[in-house]
Design a protein around this motif. Structure first.
Motif, PDB file in Angstrom:
ATOM      1  N   ASN A   9      23.505  37.342  51.985  1.00 33.37           N
ATOM      2  CA  ASN A   9      24.629  37.182  52.906  1.00 33.37           C
ATOM      3  C   ASN A   9      25.237  35.786  52.781  1.00 33.37           C
ATOM      4  O   ASN A   9      26.467  35.626  52.735  1.00 33.37           O
ATOM      5  CB  ASN A   9      24.148  37.421  54.341  1.00 33.37           C
ATOM      6  CG  ASN A   9      25.291  37.537  55.322  1.00 33.37           C
ATOM      7  OD1 ASN A   9      26.192  38.358  55.164  1.00 33.37           O
ATOM      8  ND2 ASN A   9      25.264  36.717  56.359  1.00 33.37           N
ATOM      9  N   ASN A 150      36.417  44.218  51.168  1.00 37.75           N
ATOM     10  CA  ASN A 150      36.650  45.282  52.139  1.00 37.75           C
ATOM     11  C   ASN A 150      38.026  45.041  52.759  1.00 37.75           C
ATOM     12  O   ASN A 150      38.219  44.122  53.529  1.00 37.75           O
ATOM     13  CB  ASN A 150      35.566  45.282  53.217  1.00 37.75           C
ATOM     14  CG  ASN A 150      35.718  46.433  54.192  1.00 37.75           C
ATOM     15  OD1 ASN A 150      36.578  46.400  55.071  1.00 37.75           O
ATOM     16  ND2 ASN A 150      34.898  47.448  54.036  1.00 37.75           N
ATOM     17  N   SER A 202      32.579  43.201  51.260  1.00 38.01           N
ATOM     18  CA  SER A 202      32.699  41.993  52.083  1.00 38.01           C
ATOM     19  C   SER A 202      34.145  41.763  52.510  1.00 38.01           C
ATOM     20  O   SER A 202      35.064  41.846  51.694  1.00 38.01           O
ATOM     21  CB  SER A 202      32.199  40.770  51.299  1.00 38.01           C
ATOM     22  OG  SER A 202      32.371  39.583  52.050  1.00 38.01           O
ATOM     23  N   VAL A 203      34.327  41.470  53.788  1.00 41.63           N
ATOM     24  CA  VAL A 203      35.647  41.094  54.302  1.00 41.63           C
ATOM     25  C   VAL A 203      35.920  39.657  53.880  1.00 41.63           C
ATOM     26  O   VAL A 203      35.018  38.811  53.898  1.00 41.63           O
ATOM     27  CB  VAL A 203      35.685  41.221  55.839  1.00 41.63           C
ATOM     28  CG1 VAL A 203      37.025  40.728  56.384  1.00 41.63           C
ATOM     29  CG2 VAL A 203      35.434  42.669  56.253  1.00 41.63           C
ATOM     30  N   ASP A 206      33.974  36.229  54.797  1.00 37.84           N
ATOM     31  CA  ASP A 206      32.757  36.530  55.548  1.00 37.84           C
ATOM     32  C   ASP A 206      31.622  36.876  54.594  1.00 37.84           C
ATOM     33  O   ASP A 206      31.764  36.812  53.384  1.00 37.84           O
ATOM     34  CB  ASP A 206      33.027  37.687  56.511  1.00 37.84           C
ATOM     35  CG  ASP A 206      32.111  37.664  57.723  1.00 37.84           C
ATOM     36  OD1 ASP A 206      31.128  36.888  57.710  1.00 37.84           O
ATOM     37  OD2 ASP A 206      32.367  38.418  58.681  1.00 37.84           O
ATOM     38  N   TYR A 209      29.634  42.792  54.577  1.00 40.62           N
ATOM     39  CA  TYR A 209      30.155  43.707  55.593  1.00 40.62           C
ATOM     40  C   TYR A 209      29.383  45.019  55.563  1.00 40.62           C
ATOM     41  O   TYR A 209      29.028  45.564  56.610  1.00 40.62           O
ATOM     42  CB  TYR A 209      31.647  43.978  55.344  1.00 40.62           C
ATOM     43  CG  TYR A 209      32.237  45.016  56.278  1.00 40.62           C
ATOM     44  CD1 TYR A 209      32.644  44.654  57.561  1.00 40.62           C
ATOM     45  CD2 TYR A 209      32.380  46.344  55.889  1.00 40.62           C
ATOM     46  CE1 TYR A 209      33.171  45.598  58.439  1.00 40.62           C
ATOM     47  CE2 TYR A 209      32.896  47.300  56.737  1.00 40.62           C
ATOM     48  CZ  TYR A 209      33.302  46.922  58.015  1.00 40.62           C
ATOM     49  OH  TYR A 209      33.804  47.858  58.872  1.00 40.62           O
ATOM     50  N   ASP A 210      29.102  45.461  54.356  1.00 40.88           N
ATOM     51  CA  ASP A 210      28.434  46.753  54.212  1.00 40.88           C
ATOM     52  C   ASP A 210      27.827  46.855  52.822  1.00 40.88           C
ATOM     53  O   ASP A 210      28.283  46.212  51.869  1.00 40.88           O
ATOM     54  CB  ASP A 210      29.456  47.883  54.417  1.00 40.88           C
ATOM     55  CG  ASP A 210      28.806  49.266  54.446  1.00 40.88           C
ATOM     56  OD1 ASP A 210      27.602  49.333  54.760  1.00 40.88           O
ATOM     57  OD2 ASP A 210      29.495  50.252  54.153  1.00 40.88           O
TER      58      ASP A 210
END
Length: 236
Positions: A9, A150, A202-203, A206, A209-210
């Motif tokens: 992350n 994302n 990932s957004v 950030d 995300y998923d």
């Protein structure tokens, strides 16, 4: 060293920071690429992610293995002279592992096929080189890690242009680019072109995300790398 979800992350967050810094450097130098390409052409934004993955192979250095993750790391090809890989792990004359790390931010319609062809072609070429005896006598381990932005254009249904001459796989019907990447990496692993793959959504700006497909997740990648490390330690 076993990497955690938090390690990945943090690396994804650093990926976005690296892209922004690359754009700033190009603006300052007066060399600005079109669209979002300027933040990617520097080639440094995926280094945090590469560092996490390389760290998972670090225990092998105790037996004399070498973990390379920077500079030019070409491996022999069969259909071409050589191909640069992002992480290369070797032990004596054994190619322990070769891993690619790629991303896609924006320009999904333009670049999806290119990324797909890269992933397939790199694996096919190296496996053929192995069969030809160009990369040692122990079967190598191949991995692929991919970060996809994302965003609405990556998660909405693709409006495909043109009608194919023959029916296409229904799995791709009414699918997004992210779903198509899921299918790509899942099938690449199931067909054993790669021993493990990882798809991270990932957004922008950030972290993770998923991880839309458990079969190609950070957790699965970490477990697969641990298995490869144990195998090489057993040989030593």
């Amino acid at each position: 060293m076993t990497a955690s979800y938090e390690d990945y992350n943090a690396a994804v967050k650093a990926f976005w920071t690296g892209r922004d810094l690359q754009t700033e450097k190009q603006i300052a130098s007066g060399k600005i690429d079109a669209g979002t390409r300027g933040s990617a052409t520097g080639g440094k934004h995926l280094e945090p992610l590469q560092g996490v993955i390389a760290g998972e192979f670090a225990p092998l250095t105790r037996i004399g293995a070498t973990v390379r993750q920077s500079g030019v790391l070409p491996l022999p090809g069969y259909y071409r002279r050589a191909k640069e890989w992002d992480i290369v792990v070797t032990y004596n004359d054994i190619l322990v592992a070769a891993i690619e790390c790629k991303s896609q931010v924006g320009s999904f319609a333009n670049n999806f096929n290119n990324r797909t062809e890269e992933a397939i072609g790199s694996a096919v070429d190296l496996w053929r080189a192995y069969e030809a005896g160009l990369v040692g006598t122990i079967k190598p381990w191949l991995g692929f890690v991919f970060v996809v932005e994302n965003a609405p254009k990556s998660t909405s249904v693709v409006r495909d242009r043109g009608k194919p001459l023959y029916p296409t796989d229904p799995a791709f019907d009414n699918s997004s680019y992210t779903t198509r990447y899921e299918l790509l990496f899942q099938r690449l692993v199931r067909e054993r072109l790669y021993d493990a793959a990882c798809l991270i959504s990932s957004v922008k700006g950030d972290g993770i995300y998923d991880e839309p497909q458990p079969e190609v997740s950070t957790r699965n990648l970490t477990a697969a790398i641990a298995g490869r490390v144990a195998y090489i330690e057993g040989l030593a």
